[in-house]
Write an enzyme that holds these catalytic residues in place. Sequence first.
Site, PDB file in Angstrom:
ATOM      1  N   ASN A 277       0.847  -1.180   0.000  1.00 49.52           N
ATOM      2  CA  ASN A 277       0.000   0.000   0.000  1.00 49.52           C
ATOM      3  C   ASN A 277       0.887   1.236   0.000  1.00 49.52           C
ATOM      4  OD1 ASN A 277       0.702  -0.665   2.712  1.00 49.52           O
ATOM      5  ND2 ASN A 277      -1.039   0.476   3.532  1.00 49.52           N
TER       6      ASN A 277
ATOM      7  N   GLU B 258       0.366   5.166   0.580  1.00 46.19           N
ATOM      8  CA  GLU B 258      -0.544   6.243   0.966  1.00 46.19           C
ATOM      9  C   GLU B 258      -0.037   7.584   0.447  1.00 46.19           C
ATOM     10  OE1 GLU B 258      -2.355   4.160   4.999  1.00 46.19           O
ATOM     11  OE2 GLU B 258      -1.065   5.910   5.227  1.00 46.19           O
TER      12      GLU B 258
ATOM     13  N   CYS C 154      -3.763   0.525  -2.974  1.00 49.68           N
ATOM     14  CA  CYS C 154      -3.649  -0.685  -2.158  1.00 49.68           C
ATOM     15  C   CYS C 154      -2.526  -1.592  -2.665  1.00 49.68           C
ATOM     16  CB  CYS C 154      -4.953  -1.468  -2.201  1.00 49.68           C
ATOM     17  SG  CYS C 154      -6.394  -0.588  -1.589  1.00 49.68           S
TER      18      CYS C 154
ATOM     19  N   GLU D 260      -2.642  -4.808  -3.214  1.00 49.83           N
ATOM     20  CA  GLU D 260      -3.086  -5.769  -4.224  1.00 49.83           C
ATOM     21  C   GLU D 260      -3.035  -5.150  -5.621  1.00 49.83           C
ATOM     22  OE1 GLU D 260      -4.557  -4.809  -1.430  1.00 49.83           O
ATOM     23  OE2 GLU D 260      -5.839  -6.384  -0.576  1.00 49.83           O
TER      24      GLU D 260
ATOM     25  N   CYS E 171      -9.963  -4.882  -0.627  1.00 48.96           N
ATOM     26  CA  CYS E 171     -11.101  -3.966  -0.621  1.00 48.96           C
ATOM     27  C   CYS E 171     -11.927  -4.192  -1.891  1.00 48.96           C
ATOM     28  CB  CYS E 171     -10.619  -2.520  -0.532  1.00 48.96           C
ATOM     29  SG  CYS E 171      -9.956  -1.859  -2.082  1.00 48.96           S
TER      30      CYS E 171
ATOM     31  N   CYS F 297     -10.092  -3.413  -5.211  1.00 51.02           N
ATOM     32  CA  CYS F 297      -9.097  -4.432  -5.568  1.00 51.02           C
ATOM     33  C   CYS F 297      -9.773  -5.712  -6.050  1.00 51.02           C
ATOM     34  CB  CYS F 297      -8.177  -4.724  -4.391  1.00 51.02           C
ATOM     35  SG  CYS F 297      -7.027  -3.365  -4.056  1.00 51.02           S
TER      36      CYS F 297
HETATM   37 ZN   LIG Z   1      -7.771  -2.373  -2.240  1.00 51.29          ZN
END
Ligand SMILES: [Zn+2]
Length: 135
Positions: free
Chosen positions: A42, A44, A53, A55, A90, A93
Site C-alpha cells: 500500500n 498512501e 492498495c 493488491e 477492498c 481491488c
Molecule cells: Zn484495495
Amino acid sequence: MTKKQLFAAAAEALKNSYAPYSGYNVGAALLCSDGTVYTGVNVENASFPAGCCAERTAVFSAVADGHRDFTAIAIAAGKGGVAGDSAFPCGICRQVLSEFCDSDFKIYTGKSIDEISEFTLGELLPYSFGSANLR
Ligand SMILES: [Zn+2]
C-alpha cells in the site's frame, strides 16, 4: 509455490509499505500462471484518494511487465510493519482482480504464515460486473 511461500513473500513486501497516515501496512504477492511472483504494497498519500492498495500495485506491476494470467494472491497486513491481521482485498481491488482472474482465483490472507485462510475470488466478489457485460 505453496500458499505459505506466497504469504511469506507478501509479509516480506509489507516491510516496504508506505503508510505514514494510517500506520496500517499491507503487502501482497501475486502469483502468475508461469510461476512469476509480483509483490505490491500500500502506498498512501497526503491527498488520501491518491493512494493505492498493495493488491493493485502488485497487479499493475505484473500487467506493466506483460503478465495477465494469475492464479493466486497472498495478503499480509498489520500495524507497525508487522503482519498480524487477516486483511481482505477492498472492493476496488476485488474488481481489479476480476478483470484478469476467474472465479476460482485463490486469495490467501492470515495473521501469520501458520494461520492462512483461503478464499476464491468468486466467494469474495459474487455476481461481479465484468467485460462480458460490455460485449
Ligand atoms: Zn484495495
